[in-house]
Design a protein around this motif. Sequence first.
Motif, PDB file in Angstrom:
ATOM      1  N   LYS A  10       2.006   0.149  -5.122  1.00 44.75           N
ATOM      2  CA  LYS A  10       1.594  -0.577  -3.959  1.00 44.75           C
ATOM      3  C   LYS A  10       1.565  -2.134  -4.262  1.00 44.75           C
ATOM      4  O   LYS A  10       1.214  -2.310  -5.269  1.00 44.75           O
ATOM      5  N   THR A  11       1.704  -2.841  -3.306  1.00 47.11           N
ATOM      6  CA  THR A  11       1.831  -4.384  -3.471  1.00 47.11           C
ATOM      7  C   THR A  11       1.639  -5.016  -2.247  1.00 47.11           C
ATOM      8  O   THR A  11       1.491  -4.441  -1.113  1.00 47.11           O
ATOM      9  N   PHE A  12       1.649  -6.383  -2.318  1.00 44.67           N
ATOM     10  CA  PHE A  12       1.598  -7.257  -1.041  1.00 44.67           C
ATOM     11  C   PHE A  12       2.915  -7.242  -0.165  1.00 44.67           C
ATOM     12  O   PHE A  12       3.844  -7.039  -0.677  1.00 44.67           O
ATOM     13  N   GLU A  29      13.574   5.187 -11.605  1.00 42.41           N
ATOM     14  CA  GLU A  29      14.833   5.821 -11.079  1.00 42.41           C
ATOM     15  C   GLU A  29      14.539   5.815  -9.571  1.00 42.41           C
ATOM     16  O   GLU A  29      13.337   6.140  -9.049  1.00 42.41           O
ATOM     17  N   ASN A  30      15.465   6.024  -8.854  1.00 44.48           N
ATOM     18  CA  ASN A  30      15.334   6.384  -7.321  1.00 44.48           C
ATOM     19  C   ASN A  30      14.369   5.215  -6.849  1.00 44.48           C
ATOM     20  O   ASN A  30      13.638   5.789  -5.887  1.00 44.48           O
ATOM     21  N   VAL A  31      14.438   3.822  -7.104  1.00 40.09           N
ATOM     22  CA  VAL A  31      13.519   2.995  -6.710  1.00 40.09           C
ATOM     23  C   VAL A  31      13.972   2.847  -5.165  1.00 40.09           C
ATOM     24  O   VAL A  31      14.911   2.362  -4.854  1.00 40.09           O
ATOM     25  N   MET A  32      13.011   2.966  -4.287  1.00 41.47           N
ATOM     26  CA  MET A  32      13.154   2.642  -2.691  1.00 41.47           C
ATOM     27  C   MET A  32      11.867   1.649  -2.194  1.00 41.47           C
ATOM     28  O   MET A  32      10.897   2.089  -2.037  1.00 41.47           O
ATOM     29  N   PRO A  33      12.178   0.459  -1.873  1.00 41.00           N
ATOM     30  CA  PRO A  33      11.290  -0.368  -1.225  1.00 41.00           C
ATOM     31  C   PRO A  33      10.680  -0.037   0.221  1.00 41.00           C
ATOM     32  O   PRO A  33      11.552   0.287   0.767  1.00 41.00           O
ATOM     33  N   GLY A  34       9.541   0.048   0.435  1.00 38.59           N
ATOM     34  CA  GLY A  34       8.941   0.151   1.664  1.00 38.59           C
ATOM     35  C   GLY A  34       8.192  -1.121   2.196  1.00 38.59           C
ATOM     36  O   GLY A  34       8.365  -1.974   1.892  1.00 38.59           O
ATOM     37  N   ARG A  35       6.988  -0.461   3.076  1.00 36.28           N
ATOM     38  CA  ARG A  35       6.230  -1.662   3.497  1.00 36.28           C
ATOM     39  C   ARG A  35       4.945  -1.482   2.664  1.00 36.28           C
ATOM     40  O   ARG A  35       4.217  -0.743   2.727  1.00 36.28           O
ATOM     41  N   ARG A  36       4.758  -2.545   1.879  1.00 38.62           N
ATOM     42  CA  ARG A  36       3.649  -2.772   1.033  1.00 38.62           C
ATOM     43  C   ARG A  36       3.718  -1.898  -0.007  1.00 38.62           C
ATOM     44  O   ARG A  36       2.362  -1.474  -0.648  1.00 38.62           O
ATOM     45  N   MET A  37       4.763  -0.997  -0.345  1.00 32.23           N
ATOM     46  CA  MET A  37       5.006  -0.267  -1.402  1.00 32.23           C
ATOM     47  C   MET A  37       6.204   0.041  -1.766  1.00 32.23           C
ATOM     48  O   MET A  37       7.231  -0.265  -1.352  1.00 32.23           O
ATOM     49  N   VAL A  38       6.609   0.547  -2.964  1.00 30.11           N
ATOM     50  CA  VAL A  38       7.920   0.929  -3.480  1.00 30.11           C
ATOM     51  C   VAL A  38       7.676   2.297  -4.231  1.00 30.11           C
ATOM     52  O   VAL A  38       6.792   2.546  -5.167  1.00 30.11           O
TER      53      VAL A  38
END
Length: 506
Positions: A10-12, A29-38
């Motif tokens: 979780k992040t800003f 691995e399989n790093v996928m950014p989302g909304r306020r999270m990765v």
Amino acid sequence: MEQKFEMVAKTFQGLEEVLAEELRSIGAENVMPGRRMVSFEGNLETLYRANLQCRTALRILKPFYKFRAGDADSLYEHAKEFDWSTMLTVDKTFSIDTVANSDEFKHSRFVTYRIKDAIVDWFKDRYGEDKRPGVRLQDADVMINVYINGKDVILSLDSSGESLHKRGYRVAQTEAPINEVLAAGIILRSGWRGDCPLVDPMCGSGTFLIEAALIAANINPGIYRKGFAFERWADFDQELFDRLYNDDSAERTFDFKIYGADISPKAVEIARANIKSAGVAKYIELERKPLSAWETSPRPAGVLVTNPPYGERISVADMDGLYQTIGSKLKHVFTGYHAWIIGYRDDYFARIGLAPSEKIPLYNGSLECSLREYIIFEGDRRSFVRDGGKIGKGEDRPARKTDGPRAKGRFGDRPERPSRDRADRGDRPERTDRPFRSDKPERRAPRVETPETEPENPLAKRRNPGALNLIKGRRPTLPPQEGPIMRSRGWKKRRIEPNKPDDAKE
């Protein structure tokens, strides 16, 4: 071969890409950014490293159970179907934190109660009425995170405990200090990695200064914490964690300085205490100095990053004058610098009097702020561009990298730094017995969406400018009229009864 599993960091909002690069640098691995999270995948070592090394993560979650529920009963039944003996025993304690974004589940506290009931009843059905794990709001052995989006429910283990922005080095603070994760994210977003000076002329409690020093020397932010939630898990690997915690082979020397100042003597005193607590005093020069007193800037030119008052939680007598002074000092003192300023109100930004090369929306607490970059060059804009300078977005902009300590920065390649001996770690504390401490995570106020403003006159958008021009300057004509233009309304005088109420007089 050790089994890999799914995780969520979780992040800003606005720092997702920065966090994604951090996770890739530690082997995720399989790093996928989302909304306020990765979201990402890895093993137990990846989970430990994410908590210890990621500067822009607020917490690391490990999902373990997913299902769909349309009402409270199905939520309870699905939760009760899980084998909770894999997570808990009757002599353990647990806590639940819920985030619900759903029309079916509008109250997160109600969801928390139903999940708690399902867990408790699962143990009662198998071990007896009085055999159940305890519920504890703080310092629980197992911290469960519930996330609901529509009808999709995800249960996760919270591996961090306290939010990771609580580094552990802060011993005092000024009013409304900037969040450590946000400060680190702004610095990383700027492209600065310690290859030039960094300045914060309104440093407050010193958060930017300390986070910059940790980045420049590549010191893991998690070494100051007293504990993580995963240390209470049944599969906790003490030997692996100790090896990662005590490994400082990636730390490096820093050939420049970080400069901080503030107009408040109390703020400078607090910043000095925090800097000493973090063990990075040798990298930072701190003094009491108002912004108006800056006549020269450290050389070579580097990066300026600051969080001035917004006029909300912190204000000064002349906010317009403050931002005008910021603009004046940028233009006349910090020539050659890349300045990054986070603020809240556009009218104050306008007082700076400079065109930003980039605007990035960021949240500071519940305030929807803007991070703006100003490239300060000598002479006029045309000459700067003619000589090879780049302004604005696009492929011509200098690349920002966040993929590890040896990445290229805005200011060119950095030489390889020799790793430091443990004896060179300064007055940073060695790992000792670190009693676990937890806290309920803070909630951010939800963003309020405002509709676009409609014109006051609903017919304004139907006006035909061409037709209006045809009648401009013309006067209306009336047919000939005999006698008076207006006729009498024929009102009669009415006698007012003295004892009747006012509404009866009309």
